[in-house]
Design a protein around this motif. Sequence first.
Motif, mmCIF file in Angstrom:
data_model
loop_
_atom_site.group_PDB
_atom_site.id
_atom_site.type_symbol
_atom_site.label_atom_id
_atom_site.label_comp_id
_atom_site.label_asym_id
_atom_site.label_seq_id
_atom_site.Cartn_x
_atom_site.Cartn_y
_atom_site.Cartn_z
ATOM 1 N N ARG A 71 0.818 -1.209 0.000
ATOM 2 C CA ARG A 71 0.000 0.000 0.000
ATOM 3 C C ARG A 71 0.859 1.269 0.000
ATOM 4 N NH1 ARG A 71 -4.817 1.085 4.271
ATOM 5 N NH2 ARG A 71 -3.180 0.964 5.838
ATOM 6 N N THR A 72 2.028 1.211 0.658
ATOM 7 C CA THR A 72 2.873 2.417 0.719
ATOM 8 C C THR A 72 3.792 2.518 -0.493
ATOM 9 O OG1 THR A 72 4.546 1.284 2.024
ATOM 10 C CG2 THR A 72 2.858 2.512 3.250
ATOM 11 N N PHE A 131 -3.351 11.081 -1.411
ATOM 12 C CA PHE A 131 -2.213 10.138 -1.367
ATOM 13 C C PHE A 131 -0.938 10.939 -1.631
ATOM 14 C CE2 PHE A 131 -6.017 8.065 -3.016
ATOM 15 C CZ PHE A 131 -6.121 6.940 -2.216
ATOM 16 N N PHE A 137 2.162 16.178 -5.851
ATOM 17 C CA PHE A 137 1.137 17.079 -6.413
ATOM 18 C C PHE A 137 0.956 18.307 -5.537
ATOM 19 C CE2 PHE A 137 -0.120 13.268 -8.789
ATOM 20 C CZ PHE A 137 -0.323 13.820 -10.033
ATOM 21 N N GLU A 153 -1.145 11.546 4.059
ATOM 22 C CA GLU A 153 -0.200 10.468 3.755
ATOM 23 C C GLU A 153 -0.207 9.460 4.900
ATOM 24 O OE1 GLU A 153 1.649 9.283 1.162
ATOM 25 O OE2 GLU A 153 2.177 7.770 2.633
ATOM 26 N N ILE A 154 -0.238 8.166 4.535
ATOM 27 C CA ILE A 154 -0.348 7.111 5.552
ATOM 28 C C ILE A 154 1.013 6.616 6.051
ATOM 29 C CG2 ILE A 154 -0.352 5.075 4.014
ATOM 30 C CD1 ILE A 154 -2.801 4.084 5.622
ATOM 31 N N ASP A 181 -4.759 7.294 7.301
ATOM 32 C CA ASP A 181 -5.466 6.681 6.178
ATOM 33 C C ASP A 181 -6.507 7.686 5.691
ATOM 34 O OD1 ASP A 181 -7.233 5.256 4.549
ATOM 35 O OD2 ASP A 181 -7.014 3.422 5.717
ATOM 36 N N CYS A 182 -6.418 8.064 4.419
ATOM 37 C CA CYS A 182 -7.320 9.117 3.913
ATOM 38 C C CYS A 182 -8.789 8.735 4.101
ATOM 39 C CB CYS A 182 -7.005 9.453 2.461
ATOM 40 S SG CYS A 182 -7.127 8.065 1.334
ATOM 41 N N GLY A 197 -3.796 10.473 -6.314
ATOM 42 C CA GLY A 197 -2.575 10.020 -6.985
ATOM 43 C C GLY A 197 -2.111 8.671 -6.474
HETATM 44 C C1 LIG Z 1 2.677 5.819 -5.375
HETATM 45 S S1 LIG Z 1 2.610 7.073 -4.191
HETATM 46 C C2 LIG Z 1 2.113 8.380 -5.249
HETATM 47 C C3 LIG Z 1 2.463 9.736 -4.736
HETATM 48 C C4 LIG Z 1 1.864 10.888 -5.496
HETATM 49 N N1 LIG Z 1 0.450 11.008 -5.222
HETATM 50 C C5 LIG Z 1 2.095 10.772 -6.984
HETATM 51 O O1 LIG Z 1 1.128 10.469 -7.702
HETATM 52 O O2 LIG Z 1 3.215 10.980 -7.464
HETATM 53 C C6 LIG Z 1 1.114 6.709 -3.294
HETATM 54 C C7 LIG Z 1 1.178 7.206 -1.867
HETATM 55 O O3 LIG Z 1 -0.094 7.004 -1.266
HETATM 56 C C8 LIG Z 1 0.100 6.589 0.088
HETATM 57 N N2 LIG Z 1 -1.116 5.887 0.522
HETATM 58 C C9 LIG Z 1 -1.543 4.654 0.175
HETATM 59 N N3 LIG Z 1 -2.729 4.377 0.749
HETATM 60 C C10 LIG Z 1 -3.078 5.470 1.480
HETATM 61 C C11 LIG Z 1 -4.205 5.800 2.275
HETATM 62 N N4 LIG Z 1 -5.210 4.941 2.437
HETATM 63 N N5 LIG Z 1 -4.254 7.016 2.852
HETATM 64 C C12 LIG Z 1 -3.239 7.904 2.684
HETATM 65 N N6 LIG Z 1 -2.132 7.647 1.945
HETATM 66 C C13 LIG Z 1 -2.050 6.445 1.335
HETATM 67 C C14 LIG Z 1 1.342 5.699 0.015
HETATM 68 O O4 LIG Z 1 1.969 5.555 1.261
HETATM 69 C C15 LIG Z 1 2.193 6.458 -1.015
HETATM 70 O O5 LIG Z 1 3.036 7.382 -0.390
#
Ligand SMILES: C[S@@+](CC[C@H](N)C(=O)[O-])C[C@H]1O[C@@H](n2cnc3c(N)ncnc32)[C@H](O)[C@@H]1O
Length: 273
Positions: A71-72, A131, A137, A153-154, A181-182, A197
């Motif tokens: 997920r991260t 995210f 962004f 951000e999680i 968690d969003c 994103g």
């Molecule tokens: C692949 S990165 C993309 C970052 C950026 N948004 C981009 O598009 O370049 C996705 C991010 O979302 C975070 N993420 C995943 N699930 C999440 C959630 N439920 N709530 C908040 N953040 C989350 C991850 O930890 C990661 O840092």
Amino acid sequence: MKYRNFLKSRLSDDIPDNLLLPSGFHLVGHVALVHLDFELMKYAHRIGNTTLEYDSRVKSVVVKTGPTKGRTRQPSYSLVAGDSNTVTTHIESGVKFKLDPLRLTFSGGNKGERIRVSHLTKHGENVVDMFSCVGQFTLHIAKAANVEVTAIEINPEAFEFLVENINLNELNDRVTAVLGDCRKVHPRGVANRVIMGYLHDTISYLPTAIETLVDEGGVIHMHLSIPESEVKRIIKRINQICRGYGFQSTTEVFNVKKYSPGIEHFVFDILVK
Ligand SMILES: C[S@@+](CC[C@H](N)C(=O)[O-])C[C@H]1O[C@@H](n2cnc3c(N)ncnc32)[C@H](O)[C@@H]1O
């Protein structure tokens, strides 16, 4: 000289001609991210050291060792040459991003999309980045327009860099960072624009994005990696979900980049009314 030709000219005595050397690398700050075919992995250190000679901006060379996980979106890279300190500051169109690309993803292929969305955002908007990672962004948007951004951000490691980057870009008055968690920590009924994103089953988070919008609606930028043949089905599903909340939606789809064989990275610009 082109990178592949440079590698060839330096390594032809060691590496068999039939192996295809990489044509380029992705540079994040001082870190070169190189993808090698399996057969080339045993030459990774030689290729790494030659990469340091090729480009004076490169101080560390890392090679991809596996898929991006979980997920991260934890990347799998291993250092093969140069400085073991891979924490770096990458500058993109004047925006500073401090991060460790060995531990967090930063996609160069999304640059155009980051700039596009920052240009779409209007002064006075309230934006929620669901995210946000290190602010890919969020920071472009907050730099381009006088807006209020909530960046969620999680991953605590990404969150730490996000907070640092907000300071580094002097955007504290415009950006609020939220760890969590969003789906649980998102604000409700405040946003004119929501950025989603994240590429994997992002549509399951669409209800959260809709709840984040103001009552009149707004724009949601939903990213997704899928085969092109799935696009129509996703648009239908978007319409259904929006209708369930009493909204109408109009969706435009843009191709951001090739993701993997047969899979494209799309962004769905959803106008919710
Ligand atoms: C692949 S990165 C993309 C970052 C950026 N948004 C981009 O598009 O370049 C996705 C991010 O979302 C975070 N993420 C995943 N699930 C999440 C959630 N439920 N709530 C908040 N953040 C989350 C991850 O930890 C990661 O840092």
